[in-house]
Design an enzyme around this catalytic site. Structure first.
Site, PDB file in Angstrom:
ATOM      1  N   GLU A  34      84.315  44.566  20.001  1.00  0.00           N
ATOM      2  CA  GLU A  34      83.521  44.907  21.183  1.00  0.00           C
ATOM      3  C   GLU A  34      83.499  46.417  21.426  1.00  0.00           C
ATOM      4  OE1 GLU A  34      83.257  43.485  25.857  1.00  0.00           O
ATOM      5  OE2 GLU A  34      85.150  44.219  25.075  1.00  0.00           O
TER       6      GLU A  34
ATOM      7  N   ARG B  60      94.205  52.489  23.369  1.00  0.00           N
ATOM      8  CA  ARG B  60      92.828  52.882  23.694  1.00  0.00           C
ATOM      9  C   ARG B  60      92.670  54.400  23.721  1.00  0.00           C
ATOM     10  NH1 ARG B  60      91.316  48.781  28.741  1.00  0.00           N
ATOM     11  NH2 ARG B  60      92.401  46.959  27.900  1.00  0.00           N
TER      12      ARG B  60
END
Length: 482
Positions: free
Chosen positions: A168, A97
């Site tokens: 997402e 991330r």
């Protein structure tokens, strides 16, 4: 709005993106498109979501992700079979991330040495395209990438080429609640690249679903702020050619408010799509079960899960993201994950033929939330003067958009939410939100009513009490008794 990123510019940027880690060299747009076309339609997220919407059912999806490929596949297969999941996730690890692929690689190596996952998710970039395809081939339902990445460009390239058909996040929802130092313009432009990539797939006959992360910080977020941000991310996405978009909402806990928020969000989103000329977008919804603190007791945790399932089913959300009875304890076992899914399945099946009873409070909630969200979106559009990215950047700087309890220094952080006496989330401190006197009086009156019942003035102590309330077995945080 400025329109699609120029194709030549996009393709030039791709070279830099794919060079960021060796597995980027495996990515081919043509090969990825052909791979998706060869997959059966029941493995395509956008196609299945559209079918779910047409049938009027609420599908269920867990969260899940571990470091090692075979263990990750085994986990997903278990959740599909034992948990009866309609859609599956691949939750990405924290190093990926933050684009820290070297550390993710060490996490894989340590996981192999220890014989268990030493990462909190699946490091898809490190594995590359072909292991991602193995995941898709080993399960029978569509798989979504769930993460929290401000710069998800390489992750999107690899996972989409690997057969994942839903992605997402967004330049707002995967920055403001997750990062402290990432400028909004940077994250939004990086996500415009992701949306342009998905638009490219769409131009070549492959539908990839995009989903906004509705819960934001997961802590007493007023629904109108969520709705406004969803609409802004929707407009950013469809501008780049996205054709399937899921609006996300996190549960607040008051049934009237939750159902009204989901319905109002769809109505307002459709209004803005029509206004800007985007008529060919499949719009769907996802409802997230309670994202705040959970009770440690499993029986009580199941009650929280069940209440989220009721709200999703009665709102007719197209999908519900499911929690587990181990939320307060750490990473859940696969068995606990499946239990949350089965609890939710039972309730959505029981309620699928029932309708929410429309009442005056629901209608008022929906009217007020739409008015609030529209005020935020309209002011953002004004600030942008035709440039949506600039408008969003200026709106956050001015506090026109303000997410409570967010870590980002690009979020003003001046608003404070609290529950009223029915558990609905209201605004205690408005900061610079562009709300008129009617809206402000509505929130103040509701909080005043709670204060009178509890014998105290609405204050920050109410906020603290509300944050911990569900974990302590209630919805509205009550004052401590002497």
């Amino acid at each position: 709005m400025k329109g699609k990123i120029d194709l030549e510019k996009f393709l030039q940027t791709r070279k830099e993106v794919l060079a960021a880690w060796p597995t980027g060299a495996e990515v081919s747009l043509e090969d990825g498109i052909n791979y998706h076309k060869a997959l059966p339609p029941e493995k395509n997220f956008a196609v299945k979501l559209k079918k779910v919407k047409e049938e009027g059912i609420t599908a269920i999806q867990p969260r899940a992700g571990v470091a090692l490929l075979n263990e990750h596949i085994a986990l997903l297969k278990y959740l599909e079979k034992e948990g009866e999941a309609d859609f599956l996730p691949t939750t990405i690890d924290s190093y990926t991330r933050q684009n820290r692929y070297q550390e993710a690689q060490r996490g894989i190596e340590e996981s192999l040495a220890e014989g268990r996952s030493m990462l909190n998710g699946f490091p898809a970039v490190n594995y590359g395209v072909y292991p991602c395809r193995k995941i898709i081939e080993e399960v029978n339902v569509p798989v979504q990438v769930r993460h929290g990445t401000p710069d998800a460009r390489l992750l999107a390239e690899i996972t989409l080429a690997g057969g994942f058909s839903s992605f997402e996040g967004g330049g707002i929802t995967y920055n403001i609640p997750y990062a402290k130092e990432v400028p909004l313009r940077k994250s939004i432009e990086d996500w415009q690249y992701v949306d342009r990539l998905i638009g490219y797939y769409a131009e070549h006959g492959v539908l990839i679903n995009r989903e906004s992360f509705g819960p934001l910080t997961g802590t007493l977020v007023p629904p109108s702020i969520t709705i406004a941000i969803n609409i802004l991310e929707l407009l950013l996405a469809v501008e780049q050619g996205v054709k399937s978009f899921t609006l996300g909402l996190g549960q607040c806990g008051n049934l009237n408010q939750d159902v009204a928020a989901l319905h109002g969000m769809v109505e307002l989103a459709e209004e803005y799509l029509k206004r800007f000329g985007f008529q060919d977008v499949d719009l769907t919804t996802v409802f997230h079960q309670w994202m705040g603190g959970f009770p440690q007791d499993e029986a009580r945790a199941f009650a929280v899960i069940a209440w989220g399932a009721v709200a999703a089913a009665l709102a007719k959300a197209n999908k519900v993201v499911v929690k587990t009875p181990h939320e307060a304890l750490g990473v859940p076992t696969k068995e606990a994950n499946a239990q949350g899914l089965k609890t939710t399945r039972q309730i959505v099946n029981m309620l699928k033929d029932q309708r929410f009873m429309v009442n005056e409070e629901y209608l008022l909630e929906k009217e007020m939330m739409k008015k609030e969200a529209r005020a935020i979106v309209e002011r953002t559009l004004e600030l942008g003067e035709g440039d949506l990215v600039a408008g969003i950047e200026r709106a956050f700087a001015a506090g026109v958009i303000d997410v409570p309890f967010a870590p980002s220094r690009f979020n003003l952080g001046k608003i404070l939410p609290a529950r009223d006496d029915t558990g609905a989330v209201r605004i205690l401190e408005f900061g610079n939100l562009p709300f008129d006197s009617e809206i402000r009086e509505f929130h103040r009156e509701r909080l005043k009513r709670r204060g009178e019942k509890e014998g105290r003035e609405p204050s920050f102590q109410m906020v603290i009490d509300d944050i911990y309330a569900i974990g302590k077995g209630m919805l509205v945080g009550k004052p401590r008794t002497k």
